[in-house]
Design a protein around this motif. Sequence first.
Motif, PDB file in Angstrom:
ATOM      1  N   SER A 151      58.458  64.209  48.407  1.00 42.04           N
ATOM      2  CA  SER A 151      58.538  63.243  49.022  1.00 42.04           C
ATOM      3  C   SER A 151      57.590  61.606  47.902  1.00 42.04           C
ATOM      4  N   ILE A 152      57.019  62.255  46.370  1.00 40.81           N
ATOM      5  CA  ILE A 152      57.181  60.811  46.281  1.00 40.81           C
ATOM      6  C   ILE A 152      58.162  60.655  45.224  1.00 40.81           C
ATOM      7  N   LYS A 153      59.033  61.869  44.683  1.00 39.29           N
ATOM      8  CA  LYS A 153      59.073  61.694  43.945  1.00 39.29           C
ATOM      9  C   LYS A 153      61.066  61.353  44.612  1.00 39.29           C
ATOM     10  N   LYS A 154      61.583  61.575  45.647  1.00 41.33           N
ATOM     11  CA  LYS A 154      62.466  60.301  46.093  1.00 41.33           C
ATOM     12  C   LYS A 154      62.302  59.116  45.891  1.00 41.33           C
ATOM     13  N   ARG A 155      61.157  58.749  46.661  1.00 41.68           N
ATOM     14  CA  ARG A 155      60.839  57.258  46.642  1.00 41.68           C
ATOM     15  C   ARG A 155      60.716  56.925  45.312  1.00 41.68           C
ATOM     16  N   GLY A 156      60.515  57.809  44.100  1.00 46.32           N
ATOM     17  CA  GLY A 156      60.383  56.665  42.492  1.00 46.32           C
ATOM     18  C   GLY A 156      60.004  57.563  41.869  1.00 46.32           C
ATOM     19  N   ALA A 157      58.810  58.349  41.607  1.00 46.20           N
ATOM     20  CA  ALA A 157      57.755  58.625  41.012  1.00 46.20           C
ATOM     21  C   ALA A 157      58.314  59.698  39.992  1.00 46.20           C
ATOM     22  N   LYS A 158      57.984  59.387  39.073  1.00 49.75           N
ATOM     23  CA  LYS A 158      58.728  60.670  37.733  1.00 49.75           C
ATOM     24  C   LYS A 158      57.652  60.984  37.242  1.00 49.75           C
ATOM     25  N   ASN A 159      56.356  60.415  36.583  1.00 51.99           N
ATOM     26  CA  ASN A 159      55.454  60.954  36.807  1.00 51.99           C
ATOM     27  C   ASN A 159      54.053  61.796  37.401  1.00 51.99           C
ATOM     28  N   ILE A 160      53.914  62.947  38.011  1.00 54.40           N
ATOM     29  CA  ILE A 160      53.494  63.610  38.681  1.00 54.40           C
ATOM     30  C   ILE A 160      52.180  64.630  37.936  1.00 54.40           C
ATOM     31  N   LYS A 161      51.085  64.468  38.216  1.00 56.54           N
ATOM     32  CA  LYS A 161      50.289  65.527  38.220  1.00 56.54           C
ATOM     33  C   LYS A 161      49.570  66.292  39.412  1.00 56.54           C
ATOM     34  N   LEU A 162      49.577  67.200  39.435  1.00 54.69           N
ATOM     35  CA  LEU A 162      48.518  67.489  41.072  1.00 54.69           C
ATOM     36  C   LEU A 162      47.058  68.639  41.130  1.00 54.69           C
ATOM     37  N   MET A 163      46.767  67.793  41.616  1.00 56.69           N
ATOM     38  CA  MET A 163      45.052  67.962  41.583  1.00 56.69           C
ATOM     39  C   MET A 163      44.020  68.965  42.966  1.00 56.69           C
ATOM     40  N   CYS A 164      44.046  70.513  42.189  1.00 55.63           N
ATOM     41  CA  CYS A 164      43.364  70.885  43.431  1.00 55.63           C
ATOM     42  C   CYS A 164      41.931  71.540  43.264  1.00 55.63           C
ATOM     43  N   LEU A 165      41.258  72.077  44.134  1.00 53.34           N
ATOM     44  CA  LEU A 165      40.498  72.652  43.545  1.00 53.34           C
ATOM     45  C   LEU A 165      40.539  73.735  43.598  1.00 53.34           C
ATOM     46  N   VAL A 166      40.992  74.689  44.476  1.00 47.17           N
ATOM     47  CA  VAL A 166      41.259  76.346  44.729  1.00 47.17           C
ATOM     48  C   VAL A 166      42.478  76.056  44.886  1.00 47.17           C
ATOM     49  N   ALA A 167      42.978  77.635  44.011  1.00 40.27           N
ATOM     50  CA  ALA A 167      44.471  77.594  44.296  1.00 40.27           C
ATOM     51  C   ALA A 167      44.815  79.131  44.309  1.00 40.27           C
ATOM     52  N   ALA A 168      45.536  79.009  45.223  1.00 37.30           N
ATOM     53  CA  ALA A 168      46.187  81.205  45.328  1.00 37.30           C
ATOM     54  C   ALA A 168      47.381  81.129  43.764  1.00 37.30           C
ATOM     55  N   PRO A 169      47.090  81.968  42.951  1.00 41.28           N
ATOM     56  CA  PRO A 169      48.434  82.312  42.393  1.00 41.28           C
ATOM     57  C   PRO A 169      49.649  81.998  42.934  1.00 41.28           C
ATOM     58  N   GLU A 170      50.082  83.265  43.508  1.00 40.46           N
ATOM     59  CA  GLU A 170      51.649  82.942  44.751  1.00 40.46           C
ATOM     60  C   GLU A 170      51.867  81.377  44.457  1.00 40.46           C
TER      61      GLU A 170
END
Length: 209
Positions: free
Chosen positions: A146-165
Motif C-alpha cells: 500500500s505504501i509502495k503504491k503511493r510512491g514510497a521506495k525506501n522502506i524498513k520494517l520494525m517489529c518487536l517479535v516475529a515468526a520465521p514464517e
Amino acid sequence: MGKVYVFDHPLIQHKLTFIRDKSTGTKDFRELVDEVAALMAFEITRDIPLQEVEVETPVSTAKCQTIAGKKLGVVPILRAGLGMMDGIVDLIPAAKVGHVGLYRDPDTLEAIEYYVKLPKDSHEREFIVTDPMLATGGSAVVAIESIKKRGAKNIKLMCLVAAPEGVEVVQEAHPDVDIFLAAMDEGLNEKSYIVPGLGDAGDRLYGTK
Ligand SMILES: O=P(O)(O)OC[C@H]1O[C@H](OP(=O)(O)OP(=O)(O)O)[C@H](O)[C@@H]1O
Ligand SMILES: O=c1cc[nH]c(=O)[nH]1
Ligand SMILES: [Mg+2]
C-alpha cells in the motif's frame, strides 16, 4: 533479499521480557513498547548521513555535524503499530507520520485494509513501518504494498517479535525491505499467534480484551 536484524541490546532484551510477561498490565505494557521502539529507532538510524556545520559556542567556533536533510517517515500499522510511534517520533521530531489501518480476519487470516493516509511527498521519504507483531506476514506485506503504491521506495520494517514464517513471506514479497526485530520466535500456533510471543498486541496495548 532483505536483511533481518535482531537487536540484542541488553536494554531492549530486558524490556521485552516484561512485555512478554502476561502479568504486565496495560499501562506498563504501553510504556515498555514505546521505550523499546525508541531504542530500536536509535539503532536503525545509525547510518543516517551527517553533514558538517560550524556553530559559534560561547568560547569559539566548533565544527559540528547535523543530519544531512534526510526525510524520514513513520508508518504505524493500526492499531498495534501505533504503540511504537511516539517513541520514534520523540527521537526524530522531523519525521512525518502516515497511517495504514489493517486488521487480520480471524477466520481467513487475510489482512483487510480500512484506512491509508501518507505524507504527500512519500516518494522522497525513507519510511519505517511499525507493528509489534509479524506473524503470518500478511499484514506487513499488504501495508508495504500500500505504501509502495503511493510512491514510497525506501522502506524498513520494525517489529518487536516475529515468526520465521512471517519473515520469509515478507522477504519474498518485498526483497528490498530490511526487517528489524527485538526477537525472532519459534513459530506460530494453530490460531497463527506467535509462540511464545506476547499475546494479542493490540488488545494488550489498549485493554480491549
Ligand atoms: O502477520 P499477520 O498474521 O498479518 O499478523 C500480525 C498482525 O496482527 C495484529 O493486528 P490485528 O489484526 O490484531 O489488528 P489490531 O492491531 O487492530 O489489533 C498485529 O498487530 C499485526 O498487524
Ligand atoms: O501473536 C500474535 C499474532 C498476531 N497478532 C498479535 O497481536 N499477536
Ligand atoms: Mg490485535
